[in-house]
Design an enzyme around this catalytic site. Structure first.
Site, PDB file in Angstrom:
ATOM      1  N   LYS A 145       0.837  -1.200   0.000  1.00  0.00           N
ATOM      2  CA  LYS A 145       0.000   0.000   0.000  1.00  0.00           C
ATOM      3  C   LYS A 145       0.877   1.257   0.000  1.00  0.00           C
ATOM      4  CE  LYS A 145      -3.121   1.646   3.117  1.00  0.00           C
ATOM      5  NZ  LYS A 145      -3.366   1.337   4.500  1.00  0.00           N
ATOM      6  N   LYS A 202       5.973   7.611  11.927  1.00  0.00           N
ATOM      7  CA  LYS A 202       6.991   6.587  12.092  1.00  0.00           C
ATOM      8  C   LYS A 202       8.370   7.172  11.749  1.00  0.00           C
ATOM      9  CE  LYS A 202       8.311   2.065  10.782  1.00  0.00           C
ATOM     10  NZ  LYS A 202       8.444   0.962   9.946  1.00  0.00           N
ATOM     11  N   LYS A 240      14.001   7.460   7.450  1.00  0.00           N
ATOM     12  CA  LYS A 240      14.847   8.376   6.683  1.00  0.00           C
ATOM     13  C   LYS A 240      14.089   9.036   5.551  1.00  0.00           C
ATOM     14  CE  LYS A 240      19.430   6.632   7.429  1.00  0.00           C
ATOM     15  NZ  LYS A 240      20.373   5.663   6.912  1.00  0.00           N
TER      16      LYS A 240
END
Ligand code: TRP
Length: 325
Positions: free
Chosen positions: A114, A193, A196
């Site tokens: 997703k 979350k 990077k």
């Protein structure tokens, strides 16, 4: 004999605080009690990125972070997946023991599909990477696999594959357990979350100045605008960091934030100082290893030799159980 741990990370380069809290810190803590094997999962990286140009440099950067955080390579071998071909062999054999619908039900893989917008276009190897992960773990007869929450479905699959092999052929594999860290998720500076690609990280290797300027940009309680406004620590990212890295002061910070006595700027400055001190020893070791890259390469080759031995022994048992090879 000590029980064994297998832990792994993809070589994405320098690690951030989320990697540390979610995994690395736990690896270091467990290394006296268990025999720890540390895998650089470079083949796994190909599932989401075909560009291989940075893998070698990123491997060295990541291994330096492991060592600087306290992994003792004398007792805990560090090795590279693609150097040990048995990972691929066992992956092939295991791929016969698991159905496609079973792989398609994996919630972590579904979420990645997703996020990456893959819809019905996922690579065969991407769908199957949890099977490769099962091979990574079972090849070393690990009892325990320290992971973050998102990896638990892969450990469940690993357990199923181990049982399936053992009942189909012979009792070769230990059925491992996953082990969650006490503090499984540290959010990024924006509350999402830590990743990077989202640009919301603090790296373990960041200098005190870099830490300071990043912490200043962190999102706090949006209703706490000026000094004196009461804050809600339970929804504040900066407070989550205090809970983890500033245990001695956290209760005071909580009550001073709620009462409005402590403003966000002072609270952030405090955290930045705390983080800079917390990782001071880390940065010193890191500077040493950067000056001694050959030592790091030697650590990796001797770890790979140790791992290779165990992997060959397991494969011999596998082929004997299957009466082929
Ligand atoms: N899939 C893990 C990740 O994305 C990395 C990994 C590969 C791993 N092999 C492993 C983790 C074996 C634990 C054990 O982070």
């Amino acid at each position: 004999m000590k029980k064994r741990i297998l832990s792994g990370m993809r070589p994405t380069g320098k690690l951030h605080l989320g990697n540390y809290v979610g995994a690395l810190e736990n690896w270091v803590k467990l290394q006296g009690e268990y025999e720890n094997f540390h895998l650089v999962a470079d083949w796994h990286l190909l599932t989401t990125d075909l560009d291989t140009s940075n893998i070698k440099d990123n491997t060295v950067e990541m291994v330096i972070d492991w060592l600087s955080a306290g992994i003792d390579a004398q007792q805990s071998p560090i090795f590279i997946q693609s150097k040990i071909k048995q990972h691929a062999e066992l992956f092939l054999l295991f791929s016969m023991l698991v159905s496609v619908p079973r792989l398609e039900r994996n919630p972590t893989v579904k979420e990645q599909a997703k996020d990456l917008g893959l819809d019905n276009n996922m690579a065969y190897g991407h769908l199957g990477y949890p099977v490769l992960q099962a091979a990574d773990i079972l090849l070393y007869q690990a009892h325990l696999v320290p992971v973050g929450e998102d990896q638990m479905p892969h450990i469940e699959l690993t357990r199923e594959i181990a049982r399936r092999f053992n009942t189909t052929y012979d009792e070769v594999f230990i059925v491992p357990n996953g082990k969650l860290t006490e503090f499984p998720r540290l959010p990024g500076l924006d509350g999402k979350k830590m990743s990077k690609s989202l640009g919301n990280t603090i790296l373990l290797s960041d200098s005190p100045d870099e830490i300071g300027s990043k912490v200043m940009q962190a999102v706090t309680d949006p209703q706490k605008i000026r000094l004196g406004d009461p804050g809600r620590p339970e929804i504040c990212n900066v407070f989550t960091y205090h809970r983890k890295f500033n245990v001695g002061e956290v209760d005071q910070i909580e009550s001073d934030c709620r009462s409005g006595k402590l403003g966000c700027v002072a609270c952030k400055k405090n955290l930045a100082n705390r983080l800079a001190t917390y990782f001071e020893g880390f940065r010193e070791k890191r500077a040493y290893y950067l000056q001694h890259i050959d030592e790091v390469r030697d650590i990796i080759s001797s770890g790979t030799a140790t791992a290779q031995k165990v992997a060959s022994e397991t494969m011999a048992k596998v082929y004997q159980a299957m009466k082929i090879g």
